[in-house]
Scaffold this active site. Structure first.
Site, PDB file in Angstrom:
ATOM      1  N   LEU A 180       0.848  -1.191   0.000  1.00 10.27           N
ATOM      2  CA  LEU A 180       0.000   0.000   0.000  1.00 10.27           C
ATOM      3  C   LEU A 180       0.879   1.235   0.000  1.00 10.27           C
ATOM      4  O   LEU A 180       1.783   1.358   0.835  1.00 10.27           O
ATOM      5  CB  LEU A 180      -0.934   0.001   1.212  1.00 10.27           C
ATOM      6  CG  LEU A 180      -1.980   1.125   1.226  1.00 10.27           C
ATOM      7  CD1 LEU A 180      -3.297   0.621   1.827  1.00 10.27           C
ATOM      8  CD2 LEU A 180      -1.503   2.354   2.005  1.00 10.27           C
ATOM      9  N   GLY A 213      -0.069   8.721  -1.030  1.00 10.37           N
ATOM     10  CA  GLY A 213       0.407   9.812  -1.871  1.00 10.37           C
ATOM     11  C   GLY A 213       0.893   9.348  -3.229  1.00 10.37           C
ATOM     12  O   GLY A 213       1.944   9.783  -3.709  1.00 10.37           O
ATOM     13  N   SER A 246      13.721  12.211   3.655  1.00 11.71           N
ATOM     14  CA  SER A 246      14.518  13.177   2.896  1.00 11.71           C
ATOM     15  C   SER A 246      15.875  13.282   3.579  1.00 11.71           C
ATOM     16  O   SER A 246      16.000  12.946   4.763  1.00 11.71           O
ATOM     17  CB  SER A 246      13.814  14.542   2.916  1.00 11.71           C
ATOM     18  OG  SER A 246      14.676  15.579   2.498  1.00 11.71           O
ATOM     19  N   TYR A 297       9.512  21.953   6.853  1.00 17.35           N
ATOM     20  CA  TYR A 297       9.515  20.628   6.219  1.00 17.35           C
ATOM     21  C   TYR A 297      10.568  19.735   6.873  1.00 17.35           C
ATOM     22  O   TYR A 297      10.291  18.584   7.238  1.00 17.35           O
ATOM     23  CB  TYR A 297       9.792  20.781   4.732  1.00 17.35           C
ATOM     24  CG  TYR A 297       9.993  19.480   3.985  1.00 17.35           C
ATOM     25  CD1 TYR A 297       8.900  18.719   3.580  1.00 17.35           C
ATOM     26  CD2 TYR A 297      11.275  19.040   3.669  1.00 17.35           C
ATOM     27  CE1 TYR A 297       9.086  17.536   2.874  1.00 17.35           C
ATOM     28  CE2 TYR A 297      11.467  17.859   2.966  1.00 17.35           C
ATOM     29  CZ  TYR A 297      10.368  17.109   2.577  1.00 17.35           C
ATOM     30  OH  TYR A 297      10.561  15.928   1.883  1.00 17.35           O
TER      31      TYR A 297
END
Length: 255
Positions: free
Chosen positions: A5, A8, A125, A138
């Site tokens: 799954l 986004g 990231s 972020y």
């Protein structure tokens, strides 16, 4: 093959992951807030899933059936200095990038634990380990995500669940272009903002990130942290080697 799954999956990295995993023969459950954006994906299921909405998560997971692997990819960003970023935007990022990831994890984890197997793959990231100016909110959400993921690795490893964090640097998606900016032309931080493209460093493609994610899923004993691409490897190596008692930037800032 695994049942995977992906959150986004409508664009960018998530879409590339869905395509790559389907190509490799996995059963792919692609999800997005607007499932019509998934119509052209060659996947087994296309479901509506908003990671910030508990009812949406519950309904999607019920429709998905057994999930062997969760790829937690949904996320967003903004551009603003911390001095003036609207706190509502910071809260939004945490709801999406961090708490949203945990909300889906809480949905899939009980069944994985009972089966004694499962994989949690978080698309983070390099900014989960270092910071860049003007993208601080972020980065903070990704640092929090990585702390959560590492905790999950400790808490759930005994139950046969493997946790990995994939860390790309700059990726050639439209995420950066779509990011809302909260910085005026006459802002004292405008010189930093104008350098943002160069500060992000060398860019890789979403397909390259997808290949790293797929390889991590298929690796029998995956690493906890997996840099995606040579630029990420270099940046994270430099962060590791830099002194911990002073701020670190992967490139120089020209004020």
């Amino acid at each position: 093959m695994s049942s995977v799954l992906i959150t986004g999956a409508s664009q960018g990295i998530g879409r590339a992951i869905a395509v790559e995993l389907a190509r490799r023969g996995h059963r792919v459950i692609a999800t997005a807030r607007r499932p019509e954006t998934l119509a052209d994906l060659p996947v087994d299921q296309r479901l509506r899933l908003d990671v910030t909405d508990q009812d949406s998560v519950d309904q999607a997971l019920e429709a998905a059936g057994e999930v062997d692997v969760l790829v937690s990819n949904a996320g967003s960003t903004v551009r603003a200095p911390l001095e003036s970023v609207p706190l509502a935007e910071v809260e939004r990022l945490y709801q999406l990038n961090t708490l949203g990831a945990l909300r889906v994890v809480q949905g899939v984890l009980p069944a994985m634990r009972e089966r004694g197997s499962g994989r949690l793959v978080f698309v983070s990231s390099i900014q989960g380990r270092l910071v860049l100016p003007i993208i601080g909110p972020y980065g903070a959400s990704k640092w929090a995500l990585e702390a959560m993921a590492e905790t999950l690795a400790i808490e759930t490893g005994h139950f046969g669940i493997k946790v990995s964090i994939v860390q790309p640097g700059a990726v050639s998606t439209n995420g950066a272009q779509q990011a809302q900016s909260f910085i005026a032309e006459d802002s004292p931080y405008a010189p930093l903002y104008r350098q943002l493209a160069s500060l992000r460093g060398e860019v890789i493609t979403s397909k390259e990130v997808a290949a790293v994610v797929a390889g991590t899923i298929e690796e029998p004993e995956p690493a906890l942290r997996v840099p995606a691409g040579a630029p990420a490897e270099r940046a994270l190596k430099a962060r590791k080697e830099a002194p911990e008692n002073e701020p670190f930037m992967p490139v120089a800032i020209d004020w």
